[in-house]
Design a protein around this motif. Structure first.
Motif, mmCIF file in Angstrom:
data_model
loop_
_atom_site.group_PDB
_atom_site.id
_atom_site.type_symbol
_atom_site.label_atom_id
_atom_site.label_comp_id
_atom_site.label_asym_id
_atom_site.label_seq_id
_atom_site.Cartn_x
_atom_site.Cartn_y
_atom_site.Cartn_z
ATOM 1 N N LEU A 1 20.089 0.690 -3.558
ATOM 2 C CA LEU A 1 18.757 1.005 -3.033
ATOM 3 C C LEU A 1 17.682 0.549 -4.024
ATOM 4 N N MET B 1 17.259 -3.224 -3.853
ATOM 5 C CA MET B 1 16.570 -3.646 -2.624
ATOM 6 C C MET B 1 15.067 -3.470 -2.733
ATOM 7 N N SER B 2 14.637 -2.508 -3.513
ATOM 8 C CA SER B 2 13.199 -2.217 -3.570
ATOM 9 C C SER B 2 12.495 -2.947 -4.711
ATOM 10 N N ARG B 3 13.198 -3.899 -5.335
ATOM 11 C CA ARG B 3 12.518 -4.702 -6.367
ATOM 12 C C ARG B 3 11.517 -5.639 -5.706
ATOM 13 N N PRO B 4 10.467 -6.007 -6.447
ATOM 14 C CA PRO B 4 9.418 -6.843 -5.835
ATOM 15 C C PRO B 4 9.982 -8.144 -5.272
ATOM 16 N N ILE B 5 9.361 -8.590 -4.216
ATOM 17 C CA ILE B 5 9.831 -9.777 -3.527
ATOM 18 C C ILE B 5 9.421 -11.043 -4.281
ATOM 19 N N ASN C 1 14.994 -9.081 0.258
ATOM 20 C CA ASN C 1 15.351 -7.785 -0.336
ATOM 21 C C ASN C 1 16.750 -7.344 0.061
ATOM 22 N N TYR D 1 19.007 -9.082 -2.272
ATOM 23 C CA TYR D 1 19.084 -8.381 -3.571
ATOM 24 C C TYR D 1 20.150 -7.275 -3.477
ATOM 25 N N PRO E 1 14.421 -9.741 -10.388
ATOM 26 C CA PRO E 1 13.525 -10.864 -10.092
ATOM 27 C C PRO E 1 12.343 -10.897 -11.057
ATOM 28 N N LEU F 1 8.030 -0.860 -0.242
ATOM 29 C CA LEU F 1 9.265 -0.950 -1.038
ATOM 30 C C LEU F 1 9.907 0.429 -1.170
ATOM 31 N N MET G 1 11.628 1.362 2.085
ATOM 32 C CA MET G 1 12.854 0.588 2.296
ATOM 33 C C MET G 1 14.025 1.166 1.509
ATOM 34 N N SER G 2 13.728 1.787 0.378
ATOM 35 C CA SER G 2 14.814 2.261 -0.491
ATOM 36 C C SER G 2 15.173 3.723 -0.219
ATOM 37 N N THR H 1 9.344 -6.980 4.302
ATOM 38 C CA THR H 1 10.449 -7.825 3.875
ATOM 39 C C THR H 1 10.808 -8.795 4.999
#
Lengths: 401, 401
Positions: free
Chosen positions: A26, A29-33, A256, A259, B8, B26, B29-30, B203
């Motif tokens: 989780l 997935m929430s790291r910056p795009i 994401n 990721y 990233p 973000l 999403m998490s 996303t």
């Protein structure tokens, strides 16, 4: 009318997928795009391919995550490998074999069905007989791990039968990958697809696929263009190609989610594939011991059971939907219903990936016994948890999760 | 070899999408995953539909996010509305019109092309002439907001021309939705698709679509089954159906991505649609003033420019790829390249959704001027930022982001 943010309730997911997601995933997935053509993203994709090759146990160059759920992975295999007029043998022993047949029809192929009772594995002899009767068949398709019944078919033997008749093999391992043995190269599979929300415990929406060099050759030499632009591997190979080639834009990758999948595969690599298979087997043994101590029985015969998906027969006279509602409302616990001819007759209890652990096994046995007891269902009481504990105690296995 | 987690680099995304994602999205999403048939998830989906109807300005019942990227949204429209043998008029003024034509062919239709120079909007008169010459055409398809050039076509007028000739209308607004005016019902659009990674700043991996009752009727009365099982709306309607009906399992929805889209739509509703359009227009004015003060010019003529996607002509003698590399490496700033006949000739600078703000406009002008100066490009120096500031000062607009 106002629209507040959505805050999901806390659940424990023990259905047929999605499964619970590791907090590390989780977080990933929430790291910056970043951009889908960014050099850093391309580097991550190159690693992803190697990690997927490990998960599938293959050296197939064309190994990648399709940017859509498992059913799109299925369609990727059929749309790219079936040409109009092709005879395709489809083995059906559950929902997903039926869906394969539907895919063949929509691709303009002619399905030839090998039928098996739901809950039984595909019989290699029946496949052999069917192929003998249809010498023009070009493809054989079957499900390795049937999500609708929890049965496991013998991919290696079925593939040998198909290859002996000059057919390529398409395999569904949506529920298999990461949870029990999958060996694409050793088994001789030509095209295989999976999903991310089962034993990889990733977010749903991606479908890892892998194609043998023979399959790639057939795709490259098609007489008709692939009917789907989005799923055309001839185009997708330009983006997910080899590491040093320039990436050609095809569609915007679901960054994401990728990721997240990368992190799931790193976790799988850290644990080790065979260790992950053993863990699924181990907790399945504990769950099974508990269920049997309660007097419940499993749909699938012992040698063909998938540890990660346990189809449990609903006791006579019990309203299975009411049980699931009670489990969800009082314990936050999700288990799955039966599908098709098994609707109302089985529950499907998943032990998948991150959700395959002692805590979940114990919660499930405790909650199921409590709810069934309250409903005066004909079960044995007071033994289930002890039976599971004996399995854990006997092996001395330490639960890592 | 070890496989570390992927972290990233920090970027500012000002290309043609994906765009920067709001931290609230973000975070959404998490959140922990729940089942795709969980009552709480179904309730969220019902709200999502209402929010999407607002974003599209439509009352279309069939309004939902396809579980795959924008190109799958495109394919959803064509695969469901085109039948083998259908004549489909496709207006091409950039990459995505070309892709529409490809979709028609793969669905067994016959494309009839209305061609326009890249960077020009579609000409309604040309469409009218083409339809007059092809009275059997059943569909007209064109792009509202061409992501490859930044040009905006007049959807309302084009739709009227098409309807007068008894054609349904398919519109691509991948880059339009949330960034500039989109009014599905008022414009009379029959099928429209978008992407989440542009002006919604979500996303990538989902494609919001909407279909008019006329389009739904045509889909329901098809002579041939939809060639894609995964994208067959007759099946998908069973899952994304009306709120009270039982949800039929079709495929596993991409749950966490849908949390994110829900939050993006809540943000859009909080800001207000017209306010969001005005914000895009405003920052576009500032960016344009700065670019012009630098002596750079835009590809698209004033009245047809999309504020959210600015196609900037590369000055004579400048290596455009080297500029983008410098921007990325030294400023963490991503802008886009040209495609097709415009490769090497333009940059594409996005001001999309969450990324459409003062900070990004100022960074972009500063970084671009610095890099071009260092390369001895023929530009005016020292005026760009001041020009943008004048736009901000004159209107007194307060940047919320």
């Amino acid at each position: 009318m106002t629209y507040p943010s959505f805050h999901p309730p806390v659940r424990t997911l023990m259905g047929p997928g999605p499964s619970d997601i590791n907090p590390r995933v989780l977080a990933a997935m929430s790291r910056p795009i970043i951009g889908h053509l960014d050099p850093a993203f391309v580097g991550m994709m190159d690693q992803m391919k190697v990690l997927l090759q490990y998960a599938f146990q293959t050296e197939n160059e064309l190994t990648l995550p399709v940017s859509a759920p498992g059913s799109a992975g299925m369609e990727t295999c059929f749309a790219n490998l079936v040409e109009p007029g092709d005879e395709v043998v489809v083995c059906i022993n559950g929902v997903f074999g039926m869906r394969m047949k539907e895919n063949v029809i929509r691709c303009g192929g002619t399905p030839i069905v090998v039928e098996e009772e739901w809950g039984q594995p595909v019989d290699p002899q029946k496949l052999e007989n069917t192929l003998a009767a249809h010498p023009d068949a070009r493809l054989v398709a079957f499900v390795h791990a049937e999500t609708s019944t929890g049965v496991c078919s013998d991919v290696k033997t079925l593939s040998q039968v198909a290859h002996a008749r000059n057919c390529l093999v398409i395999v569904d391992t949506v529920t298999g990958l990461g949870g029990s043995e999958v060996r694409v190269d050793d088994w001789g599979v030509d095209a295989i697809y999976s999903g991310t929300q089962k034993c990889l415990s990733c977010t749903p929406g991606l479908s890892p696929v892998s194609f043998s060099p023979r399959a790639v050759e057939r795709i490259r030499n098609r007489k008709h263009p692939v009917q789907s632009w989005f799923l055309d591997l001839n185009l997708i190979m330009g983006y997910w190609g080899s590491g040093n080639a320039k990436r050609a834009y095809h569609h915007t990758a679901p960054i994401n989610a990728l990721y997240a999948l990368h992190e799931c595969l790193v976790l799988l690599r850290e644990e080790g594939l065979e260790e992950a298979w053993a863990r699924h087997r181990h907790h399945h043994e504990a769950l099974k011991a508990g269920l049997e101590a309660m007097g419940l029985s499993l749909l699938v015969d012992e040698p063909h059971r998938l540890p990660q998906l346990n189809a449990v027969k609903v006791p006579e006279g019990v309203d299975e939907a009411a049980v699931r509602t009670q489990l969800l409302e009082r314990y936050g616990l999700e288990i799955g219903a039966g599908l098709g001819p098994l609707a109302g007759k089985i529950w499907r209890i998943g032990l998948m990936g991150f959700g395959c652990n002692q805590r979940n096994v114990l919660l499930c046995l405790h909650a199921l016994e409590a709810v069934l007891t309250e409903m005066n269902a004909p079960i044995e009481r007071g033994h289930a948890i002890r039976a599971a504990q004996r399995v854990y105690g006997e092996t001395g296995h330490r639960d890592e999760v």
